[in-house]
Design a protein around this motif. Structure first.
Motif, PDB file in Angstrom:
ATOM      1  N   GLU A  80      27.106  37.529  37.113  1.00 54.27           N
ATOM      2  CA  GLU A  80      27.507  36.247  37.663  1.00 54.27           C
ATOM      3  C   GLU A  80      26.494  35.796  38.694  1.00 54.27           C
ATOM      4  OE1 GLU A  80      30.977  36.765  39.900  1.00 54.27           O
ATOM      5  OE2 GLU A  80      31.371  34.655  40.203  1.00 54.27           O
ATOM      6  N   GLY A  85      30.266  41.729  33.382  1.00 55.57           N
ATOM      7  CA  GLY A  85      29.742  40.370  33.517  1.00 55.57           C
ATOM      8  C   GLY A  85      28.659  40.288  34.587  1.00 55.57           C
ATOM      9  N   ARG A 139      32.048  46.553  29.282  1.00 62.07           N
ATOM     10  CA  ARG A 139      31.447  45.241  29.231  1.00 62.07           C
ATOM     11  C   ARG A 139      31.475  44.671  30.640  1.00 62.07           C
ATOM     12  NH1 ARG A 139      32.820  40.119  28.012  1.00 62.07           N
ATOM     13  NH2 ARG A 139      31.455  39.136  26.508  1.00 62.07           N
ATOM     14  N   HIS A 173      29.084  42.855  37.748  1.00 63.38           N
ATOM     15  CA  HIS A 173      30.436  43.382  37.954  1.00 63.38           C
ATOM     16  C   HIS A 173      30.542  44.818  37.483  1.00 63.38           C
ATOM     17  CE1 HIS A 173      32.504  39.796  39.245  1.00 63.38           C
ATOM     18  NE2 HIS A 173      31.809  39.103  38.376  1.00 63.38           N
ATOM     19  N   GLY A 174      31.474  45.528  38.096  1.00 59.55           N
ATOM     20  CA  GLY A 174      31.710  46.900  37.649  1.00 59.55           C
ATOM     21  C   GLY A 174      30.772  47.864  38.349  1.00 59.55           C
TER      22      GLY A 174
END
Lengths: 119, 467
Positions: A103, A101, A99, A74-75
């Motif tokens: 997945e 994640g 931060r 993510h991000g």
């Protein structure tokens, strides 16, 4: 009365600024580094679970998985797959701090996290 | 809001505060607690009604815009339309992927509107879809001959105060924090529909305006935040909260003033039964949300719905107990006379800036990301692959604000909120009847409480994120 108020304000300001300068840690002397992580995904768990890097580091993540996985960071929006026959690796620059994640799209599970700390 | 399923909705991108910054924030809070005493001690500042004001309606272009009735009508239509769209998207749209409903309700409405209400002005009375819809139906009923419109004729006794709103707000906090899947589109839609039924029933039973003031949880909530805001609405120089007053007043009598932050909280005048409990519940709810994500909670408490519900109620009860104990101490040390209710109600408004600061600090980046997701969601509300506005492919940019900047903003907000709260507590204390010369010592218990609460907020932000 006004002098006393102004005096109190000035003292407060000096203390606040001073305390900030005293407490703040020095920024890391070292520059961005090359970081490589060997990660294994087994039974819906990623080992190691947390990957910590510094801002600007060049990060390489090599994944070995017992079952087929489709990983999504993510991000950064990086997606890559890995499976039992072959591991897979991605490389990227850690430009975003925070931060993020990681997945597995196949199982919908959150496997782990990438932590990018500021310099 | 804890991270829930689809595509990391609600996922936090922030890092916990580093220890040095947490300590600095705590030290700054303590220091700033004593600053107003050194600067202001003794001076009450009048009856709390005097503060600098600028009437925005007299400003050339802006005034015309703010007064425009077509603009108002347009906003109402837009609000009702959005409400219908969001509920439909939640019920019928894609449940597992992109859906406008959860993003709109949690990020744009819950966080976005609350921060807007606190930092710009309370927009809720204008855009409240339940108020608007009921108003339309009520007006139609009156035109069709029913003298009282939709009102069923019951009256709500004054002693009930805002307790109905307390109960509904508690249900909302429970839904947000304890309920298993508050971010599933269908659950959001059902909750909204359920709340609509309750609200319409309340408005029909007791009268539209009465229910909005006493039972509609969000009207009370946004109203509290609006007291902190730098704008206020007046009719003939008297500050007004009720829409009919505003709607009926002649244009020349209206005023919309710019004012300093927080002054709206400085008059000890809002004291309906249940009012103190409501404000304390707001604080407890916001804190509990953060508490649920800390390692302390996850490792010590077995998280089941029962324990989480109990935890919520216990947190609320604990906050109430500590707060009321502090008020009692303030009265004893300060020699305050007058009813206990008045002191409790006066000081409780001073806690609102702390809640506002925590809400902004905790949810700021959530709003930044969620707001961008809503831009894409507006083009494809149901998640069916539409592209109504051409923005369906818009992907949020994460890390737009670096983590370091976020930390400074969080600590800055919390310390600033604390400073405003302390200043307000001083204002309130000097307006309550107290023994002369004991006004300053009489505030110390409340200051200690605020420092404690601010340090708790900072502590929560500094905790490692679990899961």
């Amino acid at each position: 009365m006004v002098v006393r108020s102004l005096g109190a304000l000035v003292v407060a300001l000096v203390v606040l600024v001073g305390l900030f300068l005293v407490l703040r840690p020095e920024s890391h002397a070292a520059g961005p580094r090359e970081r490589t992580f060997k990660v294994s995904v087994e039974d819906g768990e990623m080992v190691p679970r947390e990957l910590r890097v510094g801002e600007g580091d060049r990060v390489t993540v090599r994944v070995e998985a017992g079952e087929p996985v489709e990983l999504h960071l993510h991000g950064y929006g990086i997606e890559w797959g890995a499976g039992p026959e072959e591991g897979a690796a991605v490389s990227f620059g850690a430009g975003l701090t925070g931060r993020f994640g990681i997945e597995d799209h196949r199982s919908g599970e959150d496997l782990g996290v990438l932590v990018v700390g500021p310099r | 809001m804890r991270p829930v399923f689809a595509h990391g909705f609600g996922q936090g991108y922030d890092l916990p505060l580093p220890l040095w910054l947490y300590l600095y924030g705590a030290a700054a809070a303590v220091l700033l607690s004593f600053l107003p005493l050194a600067i202001l001690s003794g001076k009450g500042g009048g009856d709390g009604g005097e503060y600098p004001r600028l009437d925005l309606l007299r400003v050339p272009v802006l005034g015309g815009l703010l007064r425009s009735r077509p603009l108002l009508a347009g906003m109402r239509l837009l609000s009702v339309g959005l409400f219908g769209l969001v509920v439909s998207a939640g019920l019928f749209g894609e449940q597992g992927g992109e859906n406008l409903a959860p993003v709109f309700v949690w990020a744009v409405w819950w966080v976005g509107l609350s921060l807007f209400a606190a930092f710009v002005g309370n927009l809720w009375p204008v855009v409240n879809p339940w108020g608007i819809l009921f108003g339309w139906a009520d007006g139609a009923a009156r035109r069709l001959g029913r003298k009282d419109g939709l009102w069923l004729g019951w009256t709500c006794p004054e002693a009930v105060g805002v307790w109905p709103a307390v109960a509904l707000y508690l249900a909302f906090v429970w839904f947000e924090n304890v309920f298993a899947d508050p971010a599933t589109p269908r659950n959001v839609a059902f909750a909204a529909l359920l709340y609509s039924v309750v609200t319409f029933y309340g408005m029909a039973s007791f009268g539209g305006e009465t229910w909005l003031r006493r039972g509609e949880a969000f009207s009370v909530f946004f109203g509290l935040l609006g007291r902190f805001a730098p704008t206020e609405v007046r009719v003939k120089q008297v500050r007004v909260k009720r829409r009919p007053c505003f709607a009926r007043a002649a244009v020349e009598d209206l005023g919309m003033n710019l004012r300093p932050f927080g002054v709206g909280l400085g008059r000890p005048g809002w004291a309906p039964p249940g009012g103190v409990s409501f404000v304390v519940l707001v604080l407890a709810g916001v804190t509990y949300d953060g508490l649920l994500e800390t390692p302390f909670w996850v490792e010590v408490v077995r998280t089941t719905p029962i324990t989480q519900t109990t935890g919520l109620l216990l947190t609320w009860a604990a906050f109430l107990g500590v707060y009321l104990g502090c008020v009692w101490l303030c009265r004893v040390i300060g020699g305050e006379r007058g009813p206990f209710r008045r002191s409790a109600a006066g000081y409780v408004l001073a806690l609102v800036p702390i809640a506002v600061a925590y809400q902004a600090a905790h949810y700021g980046t959530f709003l930044l990301v969620g707001g961008q997701e809503a831009v894409a969601g507006a083009s494809d509300p149901f998640g069916w692959g539409w592209d109504l506005l051409g923005t369906a492919d818009f992907r949020p940019r994460y890390g737009m604000v670096g983590v370091g900047a976020v930390w400074y903003a969080q600590v800055g907000l919390i310390v600033a909120g604390h400073a405003v709260a302390v200043w307000l507590a001083h204002r309130v204390a000097s307006l309550l009847p107290a023994a002369p010369g004991r006004v300053v010592p009489g505030q110390l218990p409340m200051l200690a409480l605020m420092v404690l609460y601010t340090i708790c907020s900072l502590w929560i932000l500094a905790q490692p994120i679990v899961g």
